[in-house]
Design an enzyme around this catalytic site. Sequence first.
Site, short mmCIF file in Angstrom:
data_model
loop_
_atom_site.label_atom_id
_atom_site.label_comp_id
_atom_site.label_asym_id
_atom_site.label_seq_id
_atom_site.Cartn_x
_atom_site.Cartn_y
_atom_site.Cartn_z
N ARG A 58 0.85 -1.19 0.00
CA ARG A 58 0.00 0.00 0.00
C ARG A 58 0.88 1.24 0.00
NH1 ARG A 58 -5.44 -0.08 3.19
NH2 ARG A 58 -5.52 -1.81 1.74
N SER A 161 -8.76 0.36 -0.89
CA SER A 161 -9.88 0.36 0.04
C SER A 161 -10.32 1.78 0.36
CB SER A 161 -9.53 -0.40 1.32
OG SER A 161 -9.26 -1.75 1.03
#
Length: 302
Positions: A58, A161
């Site tokens: 990420r 997300s």
Amino acid sequence: REHNMNDQEVLASANGWLDIDYHEPTKKAVKDLIDAGNVAELRKMFGERLAFGTAGLRGPMGSGYNRMNHITVLQCTQGIIAYLEKTFTGDLKSKGIVIGYDHRKSAKAGVDSEMMALAAAAACVHRGIKTYLFARQVATPIVAFTVKHKGCAAGMMVTASHNPKDDNGYKMYGSNGAQLCDPHDAHIATEILANLAPWTDYRAASAAVRSSPLCVDSFDDISSAYFAEMASTLCFHPAANAASTLPIVYTAMHGVGAPFAQRAFAAFSHRPFVPVPAQNDPDPTFPTVAYPNPEEGKGALE
């Protein structure tokens, strides 16, 4: 991670990037910084490498090994495949790997979720692995469900997300459909570092991957199975749901969830939800919300 790299090491890493990057926008961004002698900016991109953990990768989208892009994802995927080739007890090639992606895109960086997914799929196909690559953006649970439904070895999802709009991520699911746990993440991280060199010409492989007989789009049958199983195993009061007049408002917060939420409501026999029109369709610029995380409560509604 590479801490305390000197300027020459940073420049060497950046020049090495030029040898493997096949995407002109990200390649040009690095070359321009090298030509300008801007080591400070290059250090942000190459001074360390995105770390792989239980949540996968990420970080912000952009050029370099410390950013989310097609190169870091393909290197990560090569490491995952190498790990599975050593540890998966079934037939990895026939069991296959699932790959999904969302709508995230950085116009400034010149990268998006789909191009990362294509790079990952190209690595799988190069290794002779059946690859379930969706032809459209999907919600993350679809990938985990597909792993179990198809009996696959693993699944990968390109998504950040609820992170800010400039971020992206790369999640991995094991053969049980669950996110990784220790020590698998550490072993995969080791394999990633041992498989950094591209296995093939990914410019050509990524462009052609959808036409490979090993690359399959199973969205229609998977989504039907997903919502059918949802209705049969999780809905306990369909009559009460259908009779309810309680209005429910849903917002996708500019993500890809709206069509999946609609089908979920139908699977539970609920009346259709009331959408928030300004946030219902996927939009990678997230124009009405700075931090699209419903877990933030009030902050996400500002």
